[in-house]
Scaffold this motif. Structure first.
Motif, short mmCIF file in Angstrom:
data_model
loop_
_atom_site.label_atom_id
_atom_site.label_comp_id
_atom_site.label_asym_id
_atom_site.label_seq_id
_atom_site.Cartn_x
_atom_site.Cartn_y
_atom_site.Cartn_z
N GLY A 106 67.13 -76.96 123.17
CA GLY A 106 67.92 -75.57 122.77
C GLY A 106 69.08 -75.40 123.85
O GLY A 106 70.02 -74.71 123.32
N ASN B 273 72.21 -69.80 127.54
CA ASN B 273 70.61 -70.15 127.64
C ASN B 273 70.36 -70.79 128.84
O ASN B 273 70.96 -71.72 129.25
CB ASN B 273 70.57 -71.16 126.60
N ASP C 132 67.32 -71.76 130.10
CA ASP C 132 66.13 -72.79 130.11
C ASP C 132 66.52 -74.18 130.00
O ASP C 132 66.90 -74.73 128.77
CB ASP C 132 65.12 -72.52 128.67
N ARG D 184 61.25 -84.10 117.38
CA ARG D 184 61.35 -82.69 117.51
C ARG D 184 61.47 -81.94 116.09
O ARG D 184 61.42 -82.57 115.29
CB ARG D 184 62.67 -82.41 118.16
N ASN E 255 67.91 -78.99 117.21
CA ASN E 255 67.22 -78.95 118.61
C ASN E 255 67.26 -80.47 118.87
O ASN E 255 66.53 -80.74 119.94
CB ASN E 255 65.71 -78.40 118.37
N ASP F 43 53.06 -80.18 111.92
CA ASP F 43 53.18 -78.96 112.83
C ASP F 43 53.58 -77.64 111.81
O ASP F 43 54.62 -77.60 111.79
CB ASP F 43 53.68 -79.06 114.00
N ARG G 287 56.08 -74.90 112.75
CA ARG G 287 57.41 -75.23 112.53
C ARG G 287 58.13 -74.40 111.35
O ARG G 287 59.38 -74.08 111.35
CB ARG G 287 57.82 -76.54 112.42
N ARG H 272 59.14 -71.31 113.07
CA ARG H 272 60.35 -71.63 113.66
C ARG H 272 61.53 -71.85 113.18
O ARG H 272 62.49 -71.33 113.38
CB ARG H 272 59.89 -72.85 114.53
N ARG I 201 62.62 -68.36 112.12
CA ARG I 201 62.89 -67.73 113.46
C ARG I 201 64.42 -68.13 113.80
O ARG I 201 65.38 -67.40 114.21
CB ARG I 201 62.08 -68.09 114.81
N PHE I 202 64.75 -69.38 113.88
CA PHE I 202 66.03 -70.02 114.23
C PHE I 202 67.18 -69.50 112.91
O PHE I 202 68.00 -69.21 113.38
CB PHE I 202 66.16 -71.40 114.27
N ARG J 161 67.76 -65.79 113.63
CA ARG J 161 68.54 -65.81 115.00
C ARG J 161 69.83 -66.18 114.83
O ARG J 161 70.78 -65.25 115.37
CB ARG J 161 67.79 -66.56 116.02
N1 CTP Z 1 59.41 -78.34 119.45
C1 CTP Z 1 58.88 -78.93 118.22
N2 CTP Z 1 58.08 -78.47 117.49
C2 CTP Z 1 57.51 -77.31 118.03
C3 CTP Z 1 57.79 -76.53 118.86
C4 CTP Z 1 59.02 -77.20 119.84
O1 CTP Z 1 59.68 -79.84 117.98
N3 CTP Z 1 56.56 -76.66 117.13
C5 CTP Z 1 60.62 -78.80 120.19
C6 CTP Z 1 61.99 -78.29 119.73
O2 CTP Z 1 62.91 -79.44 119.49
C7 CTP Z 1 62.53 -77.55 120.75
C8 CTP Z 1 61.69 -77.99 122.02
O3 CTP Z 1 60.57 -78.48 121.81
O4 CTP Z 1 63.75 -77.70 121.05
C9 CTP Z 1 61.33 -77.03 122.94
O5 CTP Z 1 60.94 -76.00 122.49
P1 CTP Z 1 61.28 -74.46 122.64
O6 CTP Z 1 61.44 -73.93 124.07
O7 CTP Z 1 60.26 -73.47 121.88
O8 CTP Z 1 62.62 -74.17 122.02
P2 CTP Z 1 63.85 -73.88 122.03
O9 CTP Z 1 64.79 -74.76 121.05
O10 CTP Z 1 64.38 -74.01 123.55
O11 CTP Z 1 63.80 -72.49 121.54
P3 CTP Z 1 64.22 -71.23 122.22
O12 CTP Z 1 65.72 -71.11 121.84
O13 CTP Z 1 63.46 -70.18 121.22
O14 CTP Z 1 63.68 -71.17 123.50
#
Ligand code: CTP
Length: 443
Positions: A42, A53, A55, A129, A134, A174, A177, A180, A183-184, A187
């Motif tokens: 991310g 961002n 993180d 991932r 991502n 998973d 996803r 997710r 959500r993306f 967003r």
């Molecule tokens: N990931 C994944 N499958 C999931 C959760 C996470 O593949 N069920 C991977 C994603 O590629 C993601 C990474 O783990 O980039 C980190 O997860 P997270 O911090 O949740 O994602 P971010 O992309 O950083 O999302 P956010 O912007 O919401 O923090």
């Protein structure tokens, strides 16, 4: 062959100097240790999107834990290592978190799926991932700083605003996803790609979703409720039949959509005006998601979402308090009823419940009164405490609560102002109480 575009200029322009220094020093350390280090996920996506961002996720082609330890001792910070996963979290002295992972071939499940010659550890790390957007990496070692490593067409997908999985088993591996993806999509105002959407529908047909544990569903719902516009995600979920797949009672009704719209507005209003107490988003939106569900049925939802005993108890209690307050608020008349009455109605209710009441109330004056409570009444403090009552020679007991409560109401209604007036009133209440108790023992 993949291209490696250098985006150092964008990186420099879009990141705060502090973050840039952090990346540089991590890259320098990687170089010294002889390991390639990448920023991933991310963080990189959001550089390309121009969204802040903070993180930071790093992947080290080497020993991530050793890297994290060295990095922490160089930059000042602590390390929490998870040797089982070869990952570590560095918490720097200024609070900045850096997640460090290890990329090494032997840990992946899929090596057979790719021709061995093509394998690089970072590629395997990225391949695991969720979505292409991502699955970007950014080199940060000196000499290569700013080179974008894009194996899967992520840049193109970002340009076309598309959410796309890396392989067709992604949602089977998973199912969270799916949430997710939604959500993306909402967003960033992207679109889930055609093939990816077919895979989602496939996964839903296989009822993978209904089998997902309550804890995992709830976890993802909470992420959604932390988004800017949770309702947009809920509506998308509803379209795909996901709400009902989680639990039939969670289907969106017209009433729910209406209250969730209002909740979103009230929530944003509150965030702009008040820093404290912070709203726990899920506690707010779950009230909207479960509106209209009968008291005797609500347990089905909390069980499905695997609430803890305490969460369930608090949630049911909150719903009851809200119902109770709604009735009482209808009887409260501005200008006629006492402000202290408004205070007593609202004071026991956590702030999420108060915001729900506000969203629920169609009547403008009720909203105004609640807003007055939030702006002023809830902060009112009296200037007398238990110690003062003790100094007045009042024997400790239930009378303390009675006195302090009445003082509070008197202050809210403007009957007492100064500490002296409050002490005087405390004595008066105490004496009245003595007389009354005297009466009752005589009878
Ligand atoms: N990931 C994944 N499958 C999931 C959760 C996470 O593949 N069920 C991977 C994603 O590629 C993601 C990474 O783990 O980039 C980190 O997860 P997270 O911090 O949740 O994602 P971010 O992309 O950083 O999302 P956010 O912007 O919401 O923090």
């Amino acid at each position: 062959r993949r291209r490696e575009r250098n985006i150092a200029a964008q990186v420099k322009n879009r990141l705060p100097q502090k973050m840039l220094n952090l990346l540089k020093s991590a890259g320098d350390l990687g170089h010294k240790l002889g390991w390639e280090v990448y920023a991933v996920g991310g963080f990189v996506r959001d550089i390309l999107l121009g969204r802040p961002n903070f993180d930071l996720d790093l992947v080290v082609e080497g020993d991530g834990i050793e890297f994290a330890r060295k990095f922490a001792s160089l930059s000042g910070g602590r390390v929490k290592a998870h040797s089982k996963f070869k990952t570590a979290v560095v918490i720097l002295d200024d609070g900045q978190r850096v997640d460090v992972a290890t990329a090494r071939l032997e840990y992946y499940e899929y090596p057979a799926a790719l021709p061995t010659v093509e394998l690089s550890s970072i590629k395997m790390d990225l391949y695991r991932r969720d979505f292409t957007v991502n699955a970007l990496a950014l080199r940060i070692n000196p000499g290569r700083f700013g080179q974008l490593v894009d194996f899967f067409g992520a840049e193109r997908d970002i340009r076309n605003r598309t959410i796309r999985v890396l392989h067709s088993l992604s949602f089977v591996e998973d199912p969270t996803r799916i949430l997710r993806a939604i959500r993306f999509e909402r967003r960033f105002d992207f679109q889930i790609g055609g093939q990816t959407m077919r895979l989602i529908k496939n996964a839903l047909n296989l009822e993978l979703f209904s089998k997902l544990s309550g804890t995992r569903v709830m976890h993802e719902l909470q992420w959604i409720m932390n988004e800017e516009d949770p309702l947009a995600c809920f509506i998308r979920m509803q379209e795909l039949g996901i709400m009902a797949a989680i639990h039939p009672l969670l289907k969106l009704t017209k009433d729910k959509v209406q209250i969730l719209t209002e909740l979103g507005k009230v929530h944003n209003w509150y965030k702009l005006l008040y820093l404290e107490p912070e709203i726990t988003s899920w506690k707010l939106y779950i009230l909207g998601m479960t509106m209209g569900i009968k008291r005797e049925d609500i347990g089905q939802v909390t069980t499905r979402l695997h609430f803890t005993r305490k969460e369930e108890k608090d949630f049911k209690q909150l719903r009851d308090m809200i119902g109770d307050a709604l009735m009482k608020l209808m009887g409260w008349r501005e200008g006629k009823s006492k402000l202290s009455r408004l205070y007593s109605i609202l004071h026991p209710i956590p702030v999420e419940g108060i915001l729900f009441l506000m969203a629920r109330s169609r009547k403008e004056h009720i909203r105004r009164n609640i807003s007055q409570y939030l702006a002023r009444l809830r902060y009112v403090k009296i200037d007398v405490d238990g110690k003062d009552l003790l100094n007045l020679g009042i024997e400790p007991g239930p009378i303390y609560t009675i006195i302090l409560d009445r003082l509070m109401r008197a202050k809210i209604d403007g009957h007492v102002e100064t500490r002296e007036e409050q002490l005087e009133m405390a004595i008066k209440i105490f004496k009245e109480d003595l007389v009354q108790n005297g009466d009752s023992t005589e009878n």
